[in-house]
Design a protein around this motif. Structure first.
Motif, PDB file in Angstrom:
ATOM      1  N   ALA A 146      -2.667   2.434  -8.646  1.00  0.00           N
ATOM      2  CA  ALA A 146      -3.234   1.371  -8.235  1.00  0.00           C
ATOM      3  C   ALA A 146      -4.287   0.675  -9.193  1.00  0.00           C
ATOM      4  O   ALA A 146      -4.560  -0.406  -9.474  1.00  0.00           O
ATOM      5  N   LEU A 181       0.956  -1.030  -0.092  1.00  0.00           N
ATOM      6  CA  LEU A 181      -0.079  -0.130   0.058  1.00  0.00           C
ATOM      7  C   LEU A 181       0.801   1.219  -0.018  1.00  0.00           C
ATOM      8  O   LEU A 181       2.158   1.309   0.781  1.00  0.00           O
ATOM      9  N   ILE A 199       0.722  -0.612  -7.397  1.00  0.00           N
ATOM     10  CA  ILE A 199       0.372  -0.608  -5.808  1.00  0.00           C
ATOM     11  C   ILE A 199      -0.967  -1.217  -5.624  1.00  0.00           C
ATOM     12  O   ILE A 199      -1.779  -1.358  -6.756  1.00  0.00           O
ATOM     13  N   GLY A 222      -3.095  -0.252  -3.455  1.00  0.00           N
ATOM     14  CA  GLY A 222      -4.163   0.680  -3.034  1.00  0.00           C
ATOM     15  C   GLY A 222      -3.382   1.530  -2.231  1.00  0.00           C
ATOM     16  O   GLY A 222      -2.065   1.669  -2.323  1.00  0.00           O
ATOM     17  N   ARG A 261      -9.916   3.113  -4.467  1.00  0.00           N
ATOM     18  CA  ARG A 261      -8.491   2.539  -4.281  1.00  0.00           C
ATOM     19  C   ARG A 261      -8.048   2.860  -2.777  1.00  0.00           C
ATOM     20  O   ARG A 261      -6.888   2.269  -2.217  1.00  0.00           O
ATOM     21  N   LYS A 309      -7.651   1.751   0.864  1.00  0.00           N
ATOM     22  CA  LYS A 309      -7.871   0.370   1.592  1.00  0.00           C
ATOM     23  C   LYS A 309      -7.922   0.693   3.084  1.00  0.00           C
ATOM     24  O   LYS A 309      -8.829  -0.041   3.871  1.00  0.00           O
TER      25      LYS A 309
END
Length: 409
Positions: A127, A105, A132, A134, A173, A175
């Motif tokens: 993302a 992340l 990545i 998120g 995106r 998280k």
């Protein structure tokens, strides 16, 4: 994305050696992969292929691990995820992947609203590309008393308008988000985050035990009611001990509540087990108290990771790195980490934590936090072909990501 040494994987390539699985270490095992998926992970005696021999060989005692997963990192190799610069972020991710952190992340910092919104938008694009996994928003809804390296000038209480703007900028995106439960509007923030599938992460807080316990209970209930599944449906605690009052026998603060709730399996606590943020005996104690399945090892890494001592920035804050330890110029407090996740795993084992427990907390647990246990975090059939090969001393030998060997550091 990290560069690879070959243009593409051949069908059913395989490695043979010691393999770390969720059920234990297979001393003579095979990890086979077809394209970007694991085709077999188990004892060599049960492997149906192998006439051509293993794709690579490694020194005796080497160990094949699942790709490592870092749910809290701010950058590396001169790249800062909060900068709003996509090239910087790519440079950081490339370094992290080649260090063995195959999934991460991108963590942002408290910043002026326009800067934070821009950073979230840029990271959302990365993302979408799969660079990545998120975004983790560390702030801006945190305690100014326990701000650490967060810039106190831009810390605010959550408002519906600002929360909505941040969520919109992240484009689905985001998280996780770190928040202080004592702030006015924190309960409404939890409701809004969980409604959008975002995991609340208690941290950078000056709250007392009862406030922490009530907030984690609320987050648990809200995550359950909004459809989070199984172990992905647990709130997290941002770098336990750091950014919160110390545990005291007459004033236990949030640490006591977090330990108790994690022990019950109702929260995941992050530990920055890099040798600077926590004493090794503290790391060992938490593992023994709450169990590896309730701990996520993280780095909190910043732009100086992988680079020499010197002057750097973490978000908008000036930082000096001396002997590998980053401190904030403004206050002298710790300002992120400079270790990669494999370093953290090695130091966790050196603290006395069993090897498989340390691996679990750097793979299985973060995969569950991200809701990606069916994709990442283990070496088993059908999952993404991510693996890290290390020496007997847990030093990096090679990295496989999506069935491609990454160029060495």
């Amino acid at each position: 994305m990290a560069s690879s040494e070959n243009s593409g994987p051949s069908p059913v390539n395989y490695l043979r050696g010691r393999i770390a699985t969720e059920s234990g270490i297979i001393e003579d095992g095979v990890l086979a992969y077809d394209g970007d998926r694991i085709a077999y992970a188990g004892p060599a005696a049960g492997f149906p292929g192998g006439d051509t021999g293993p794709e690579r060989t490694f020194p005796p005692g080497s160990l094949i691990l699942p790709g490592l997963i870092d749910t809290h990192c701010h950058g590396a190799n001169g790249g800062d995820f909060a900068s709003g610069d996509a090239a910087e972020a790519r440079r950081a991710v490339d370094f992290l992947q080649r260090s063995g952190t195959t999934t991460s992340l991108a963590s942002t910092m408290t910043a002026p609203p326009a800067d934070l919104l821009k950073a979230l938008s840029v990271l959302a694009g990365l993302a979408e590309e799969g660079v990545i996994a998120g975004i983790h928003a560390e702030g801006p809804f945190v305690s100014s008393v326990r701000c650490g390296a967060q810039n106190p000038d831009h810390i605010v209480a959550p408002t519906p308008e600002y929360v909505a703007a941040l969520i919109d900028a992240a484009q689905g995106r985001m998280k996780t988000m770190t928040y202080a439960p004592e702030l006015p509007g924190a309960d409404a923030l939890i409701d809004e985050l969980t409604t959008h599938g975002i995991t609340p992460s208690l941290g950078h807080t000056d709250c007392d035990t009862s406030t922490a316990a009530a907030s984690l209970a609320l987050a648990w209930e809200e995550m359950d009611s909004t459809g989070f599944d199984g172990y992905s449906g647990r709130p997290t605690v941002t770098h336990l001990f750091n950014g919160m009052p110390p545990l005291h026998h007459r004033s236990p603060g949030p640490v006591a509540a977090c330990l108790r709730i994690a022990k019950a399996g109702n929260a995941v606590v992050e530990l920055i087990a890099d040798g600077a943020h926590l004493d090794p005996q503290t790391v060992l104690t938490v593992f023994e108290l709450v169990g590896a399945e309730n701990i996520a090892l993280v780095t909190d890494s910043m732009a100086a990771t992988g680079l020499p001592d010197g002057a750097y920035h973490l978000g908008s804050s000036a930082v000096t790195v001396t002997d590998g330890v980053a401190t904030l110029d403004r206050t002298g407090s710790l300002a992120g980490g400079t270790a990669v996740l494999l370093d953290v795993v090695r130091r966790t084992v050196a603290a006395g934590v069993p090897l498989l427990d340390a691996i679990t907390s750097a793979t299985v647990v973060p995969a569950n936090v991200l809701g990606l246990a069916d994709e990442l975090g283990s070496l088993r059939l059908g999952l993404r072909a991510d693996a890290v090969v290390v020496s007997a001393e847990l030093r990096l030998l090679a990295v496989l990501r999506e069935g491609l060997w990454l160029a060495p550091l």
